[in-house]
Design a protein around this motif. Structure first.
Motif, short mmCIF file in Angstrom:
data_model
loop_
_atom_site.label_atom_id
_atom_site.label_comp_id
_atom_site.label_asym_id
_atom_site.label_seq_id
_atom_site.Cartn_x
_atom_site.Cartn_y
_atom_site.Cartn_z
N ARG A 74 0.89 -1.10 0.19
CA ARG A 74 0.07 -0.07 -0.06
C ARG A 74 0.99 1.25 0.13
O ARG A 74 1.59 1.54 1.04
CB ARG A 74 -0.96 -0.08 1.15
N LEU A 75 0.87 2.12 -1.06
CA LEU A 75 1.55 3.18 -1.13
C LEU A 75 0.88 4.46 -1.21
O LEU A 75 -0.14 4.54 -1.86
CB LEU A 75 2.57 2.90 -2.68
N THR A 77 1.33 8.58 -2.03
CA THR A 77 2.20 9.31 -2.81
C THR A 77 1.88 10.92 -2.41
O THR A 77 1.04 11.07 -1.81
CB THR A 77 1.99 9.03 -4.42
N ASP A 78 2.96 11.70 -2.90
CA ASP A 78 2.46 13.15 -2.84
C ASP A 78 1.38 13.55 -3.44
O ASP A 78 0.81 12.81 -4.41
CB ASP A 78 3.79 13.82 -3.48
N CYS A 79 0.70 14.45 -3.10
CA CYS A 79 -0.51 15.06 -3.52
C CYS A 79 -0.30 15.47 -5.12
O CYS A 79 0.68 16.03 -5.35
CB CYS A 79 -1.16 16.21 -2.97
N GLY A 80 -1.19 14.69 -6.10
CA GLY A 80 -0.73 15.04 -7.31
C GLY A 80 0.08 14.15 -8.08
O GLY A 80 0.33 14.38 -9.37
N ALA A 81 0.92 13.40 -7.39
CA ALA A 81 1.99 12.53 -8.10
C ALA A 81 1.42 11.12 -8.40
O ALA A 81 2.50 10.40 -9.01
CB ALA A 81 3.10 12.47 -6.96
N VAL A 98 -0.86 -3.04 -10.39
CA VAL A 98 -0.77 -1.68 -9.67
C VAL A 98 -2.14 -1.01 -10.09
O VAL A 98 -2.67 -0.99 -11.35
CB VAL A 98 0.56 -0.96 -10.68
N VAL A 99 -2.57 -0.91 -8.71
CA VAL A 99 -4.14 -0.16 -8.95
C VAL A 99 -4.31 1.02 -8.15
O VAL A 99 -3.54 1.13 -7.07
CB VAL A 99 -5.51 -1.15 -8.58
N ALA A 100 -5.19 2.13 -8.40
CA ALA A 100 -5.25 3.17 -7.71
C ALA A 100 -6.57 3.05 -7.04
O ALA A 100 -7.60 2.59 -7.45
CB ALA A 100 -5.37 4.43 -8.59
N ASP A 106 -3.55 10.21 -2.10
CA ASP A 106 -3.30 9.37 -3.36
C ASP A 106 -2.87 8.21 -2.97
O ASP A 106 -1.55 8.01 -2.31
CB ASP A 106 -2.36 10.24 -4.11
N VAL A 107 -3.41 7.03 -3.43
CA VAL A 107 -3.02 5.57 -2.69
C VAL A 107 -3.10 4.73 -3.90
O VAL A 107 -3.85 4.66 -4.73
CB VAL A 107 -4.01 5.01 -1.62
#
Length: 333
Positions: A74-75, A77-81, A98-100, A106-107
């Protein structure tokens, strides 16, 4: 090329369901079972592959083949990245999925194959140093898989049709070993099936320098021992199942096996595995509408004892599944 907004018609979905159950089934056999003319099925299969709607492939059972262990990541990320990070991650050969997902930031959820135990420590200690803008990495080792995405099929066929199609496929051994040696020949055969699960035995034999009979025996051996799973990769949204969710459950340890087996038999469940961590069962579901997701949560999960916590996230986009890289959001494919 197929787009995110496209949905296959009912006849296409029936053919895809047949290929999900038996990816190497001949078009004549599929036609007889579904009541379609062989040429009609052949045209549909050719069009669906050419169109990019389906991809016949295969995936190793990495633990059974001794290739490593799967871990769920579970990653944050920076906002917008998120897009930038996801497109970098999919280029890695060790990432299978890899799924959002929706969440408070942002995960991304990923499935990674870690070849050896020291690699797990490296992942925890270093993360992904070549990919900036990842703020947090959580690592959960997969302990047991109850159902794989390769085994899921859209439920549009009758029970009789499904049974007939399973009879067309190689039946796995009832109790395969936990570990088999993956020989160099096994790997050569498997890699050809990964490139094209519907490759003919004649073409496979020619490519590898075998007789047709030997090629057939090699394929059967891999599938019987569950060293390899054939997979017709298709986005569930194309099959009228646009609502996809990842659900992490906290289950009493004594009930983990029973809950996993029960959920694996649910037609909505595309993937189910026991993992390490406070939430010890991860489930992916595919449904037609948000109301169906509500019913799954309230009725299906609500009826199973020993589930003490439920965390649900909507999958907003798949970037990679079964090692197949997907197009960017909104791009024709």
């Amino acid at each position: 090329m197929v787009k995110d907004s496209d949905i296959l018609d009912e006849d296409d979905r029936r053919v895809v369901a047949a290929l999900q159950i038996s990816p190497r089934a001949g078009v004549g056999g599929i036609g007889r079972i579904l009541g379609e003319h062989e040429r009609t099925v052949a045209r549909r299969v050719h069009r669906l592959i050419a169109w990019g709607a389906i991809q016949p492939t295969a995936v190793y059972d990495t633990m059974r083949c001794g290739l490593g262990n799967a871990v769920q990541l579970r990653l944050e990320t920076d906002c917008g990245a998120l897009e930038e990070v996801a497109r970098a991650l999919v280029q890695r050969d060790d990432l299978r999925r890899v799924v959002a997902v929706s969440g408070h930031s942002d995960v991304l959820w990923c499935e990674m194959i870690v070849a050896h135990r020291p690699g797990l420590h490296t992942l925890i200690a270093e993360g992904f140093p070549g990919i900036p803008r990842i703020r947090k990495v959580e690592v959960h080792t997969t302990l047991k898989t109850f159902v794989t995405a390769a085994e899921w099929r859209v439920p549009v066929l009758t029970a009789e049709e499904e049974t007939a199609l399973r009879n067309c496929a190689v039946r796995p051994l009832p109790d395969p070993a936990d570990r088999y040696e993956l020989t160099a020949t096994d790997r050569r055969v498997a890699e050809e099936l990964i490139r094209n699960a519907r490759v003919s035995l004649t073409d496979l034999a020619r490519e590898l320098g075998f007789s047709v009979a030997t090629a057939g025996r090699r394929v059967t051996s891999l599938l019987e021992r569950r060293m390899l799973y054939l997979r017709t990769e298709v986005e569930p949204g194309l099959l009228g199942r646009p609502v996809q969710a990842q659900i992490c459950l906290k289950v009493h340890p004594a009930a983990l096996e029973a809950v996993g087996v029960a959920l694996a038999s649910s037609p909505e469940v595309r993937y189910c595995a026991a993992i390490t961590g406070t939430q010890n069962l991860i489930v992916e579901v595919c449904l037609e509408h948000e109301a169906d997701l509500y019913r799954f949560l309230s009725e299906r999960l609500g009826s199973i004892p020993n589930i003490t916590d439920v965390a649900t996230e909507i999958i907003t986009h798949a970037y990679k599944r079964g090692f197949v890289v997907k197009p960017a959001r909104g791009v024709e494919r």
